[in-house]
Design a protein around this motif. Structure first.
Motif, PDB file in Angstrom:
ATOM      1  N   GLN A  37      -1.486   3.442   2.764  1.00 15.37           N
ATOM      2  CA  GLN A  37      -2.642   2.882   2.073  1.00 15.37           C
ATOM      3  C   GLN A  37      -3.745   3.920   2.048  1.00 15.37           C
ATOM      4  O   GLN A  37      -4.282   4.295   3.092  1.00 15.37           O
ATOM      5  N   PRO A  43      -1.541  -1.089  -0.100  1.00 12.38           N
ATOM      6  CA  PRO A  43      -0.349  -0.504   0.515  1.00 12.38           C
ATOM      7  C   PRO A  43       0.704  -0.142  -0.539  1.00 12.38           C
ATOM      8  O   PRO A  43       0.971  -0.921  -1.454  1.00 12.38           O
ATOM      9  N   PHE A  88       1.232   2.235   7.695  1.00 11.78           N
ATOM     10  CA  PHE A  88       1.620   0.965   8.318  1.00 11.78           C
ATOM     11  C   PHE A  88       3.139   0.863   8.390  1.00 11.78           C
ATOM     12  O   PHE A  88       3.825   1.151   7.409  1.00 11.78           O
ATOM     13  N   LYS A  97       8.982 -13.577   6.858  1.00 12.75           N
ATOM     14  CA  LYS A  97       7.632 -13.060   7.011  1.00 12.75           C
ATOM     15  C   LYS A  97       7.689 -11.563   7.240  1.00 12.75           C
ATOM     16  O   LYS A  97       8.349 -11.094   8.177  1.00 12.75           O
ATOM     17  N   LEU A  98       6.989 -10.797   6.388  1.00 15.19           N
ATOM     18  CA  LEU A  98       6.863  -9.357   6.600  1.00 15.19           C
ATOM     19  C   LEU A  98       5.613  -9.135   7.442  1.00 15.19           C
ATOM     20  O   LEU A  98       4.500  -9.359   6.959  1.00 15.19           O
ATOM     21  N   ILE A  99       5.819  -8.718   8.677  1.00 18.88           N
ATOM     22  CA  ILE A  99       4.711  -8.550   9.615  1.00 18.88           C
ATOM     23  C   ILE A  99       4.326  -7.082   9.675  1.00 18.88           C
ATOM     24  O   ILE A  99       5.174  -6.222   9.953  1.00 18.88           O
ATOM     25  N   PHE A 100       3.051  -6.796   9.425  1.00 18.63           N
ATOM     26  CA  PHE A 100       2.553  -5.431   9.414  1.00 18.63           C
ATOM     27  C   PHE A 100       2.085  -5.002  10.789  1.00 18.63           C
ATOM     28  O   PHE A 100       1.575  -5.816  11.571  1.00 18.63           O
ATOM     29  N   GLY A 101       2.238  -3.727  11.052  1.00 21.70           N
ATOM     30  CA  GLY A 101       1.697  -3.140  12.261  1.00 21.70           C
ATOM     31  C   GLY A 101       0.199  -2.945  12.144  1.00 21.70           C
ATOM     32  O   GLY A 101      -0.404  -3.202  11.094  1.00 21.70           O
TER      33      GLY A 101
ATOM     34  N   TYR B  35      -1.420 -11.830   1.516  1.00 21.76           N
ATOM     35  CA  TYR B  35      -1.873 -11.238   2.761  1.00 21.76           C
ATOM     36  C   TYR B  35      -3.397 -11.176   2.766  1.00 21.76           C
ATOM     37  O   TYR B  35      -4.023 -11.013   1.718  1.00 21.76           O
ATOM     38  N   GLN B  37      -6.401  -8.884   4.441  1.00 16.40           N
ATOM     39  CA  GLN B  37      -6.657  -7.640   5.150  1.00 16.40           C
ATOM     40  C   GLN B  37      -8.154  -7.494   5.427  1.00 16.40           C
ATOM     41  O   GLN B  37      -8.942  -7.264   4.506  1.00 16.40           O
ATOM     42  N   PRO B  43      -2.609  -5.678   7.020  1.00 14.22           N
ATOM     43  CA  PRO B  43      -2.485  -6.945   6.283  1.00 14.22           C
ATOM     44  C   PRO B  43      -1.879  -8.036   7.164  1.00 14.22           C
ATOM     45  O   PRO B  43      -0.896  -7.792   7.869  1.00 14.22           O
ATOM     46  N   PHE B  45      -0.044 -11.701   7.201  1.00 11.20           N
ATOM     47  CA  PHE B  45       0.753 -12.564   6.347  1.00 11.20           C
ATOM     48  C   PHE B  45       0.141 -13.962   6.283  1.00 11.20           C
ATOM     49  O   PHE B  45      -0.157 -14.579   7.318  1.00 11.20           O
ATOM     50  N   LEU B  88     -10.079  -8.413   2.032  1.00 11.32           N
ATOM     51  CA  LEU B  88      -9.294  -8.048   0.848  1.00 11.32           C
ATOM     52  C   LEU B  88      -8.046  -8.930   0.859  1.00 11.32           C
ATOM     53  O   LEU B  88      -7.308  -8.950   1.847  1.00 11.32           O
ATOM     54  N   LEU B  90      -4.487  -9.569  -0.640  1.00  9.27           N
ATOM     55  CA  LEU B  90      -3.444  -8.822  -1.320  1.00  9.27           C
ATOM     56  C   LEU B  90      -2.287  -9.735  -1.689  1.00  9.27           C
ATOM     57  O   LEU B  90      -1.882 -10.592  -0.905  1.00  9.27           O
TER      58      LEU B  90
END
Lengths: 110, 113
Positions: A37, A43, A88, A97-101, B35, B37, B43, B45, B88, B90
């Motif tokens: 990002q 992202p 990320f 669920k896509l979990i971000f760091g 998402y 952020q 981000p 979920f 934000l 997303l």
């Protein structure tokens, strides 16, 4: 719940130096994705790793997925000013669920 | 080809109001995720929809709701806005549900005053 942590939080490097960010999940992941990002941007997908121990390269970027599928790393060789941004990792466990760091912000000084 | 489009790009709302954010996925993509952020964080979920059904929900209060339409576009609704909802938002689309690459829109910058 599932947590994905990244270290370091920030990294400042001189142009030409190498950079590595590490990603650790509290749970086993079915796959790991990496996103970049840029400041003020959204992202952008870089790569996805699926297999235990998998290593993939994209030019100066090397991505690894740990044997236990709970950790990953991104290594950039000879950084350039265009590499500036926040990196990320993100992963799916046993859900959709896509979990971000937490992200690693990279600053490159010319 | 058009990417993921979100509207509006920026929005200022007052505490207690409600807001509707919109997202159009890439043509052919059937899954949309939302998402939040917050500045300086990754981000978080909120929801995932696939084929118009909710497939996943994050740890957000019931003030947050969403839906997906027959054309696969999506809306995110937030009621009784709080200052802490400033962020934000997303939207990401993907071909199918989980375990696939997500394509993000530019986001909607929501400011609650």
């Amino acid at each position: 719940g599932q947590q994905v942590m990244q270290i370091p939080q920030y990294q400042h490097v001189q142009e030409g130096e190498d950079f590595t960010t590490y990603c650790n999940s509290s749970t086993t992941l079915s796959n790991i994705q990496w996103y970049k990002q840029r400041p003020g941007g959204h992202p952008v997908f870089l790569i996805q790793l699926v297999k235990s121990g998998e290593v993939k390269k994209q030019k100066r970027l090397t991505f690894q997925f740990g044997e236990a599928k709970k950790n990953s790393s991104l290594h950039i060789t000879a950084t350039q000013t265009t590499d500036v941004g926040t990196y990320f990792c993100a992963g799916y466990s046993n859900t959709d669920k896509l979990i971000f760091g937490t992200g690693t912000r990279l600053q490159v000084f010319p | 080809d058009a990417g993921v489009t979100q509207s509006p790009t920026h929005l200022i709302k007052t505490r207690g109001q409600h807001v509707t954010l919109r997202c159009s996925p890439i043509s052919g993509h059937k899954s949309v995720s939302w998402y939040q952020q917050v500045l300086g964080q990754g981000p978080q979920f909120i929801f995932q929809y696939y084929e118009k059904e909710e497939r996943g929900r994050g740890n957000f209060p019931d003030r947050f709701s969403a839906r997906q339409f027959p054309n696969y576009s999506s809306e995110l609704n937030v009621n009784a806005l709080l200052l802490g909802d400033s962020a934000l938002y997303l939207c990401a689309s993907s071909l199918v549900g989980g375990n696939t690459e997500a394509f993000f829109g530019q986001g909607t910058r929501l400011t609650v005053v």
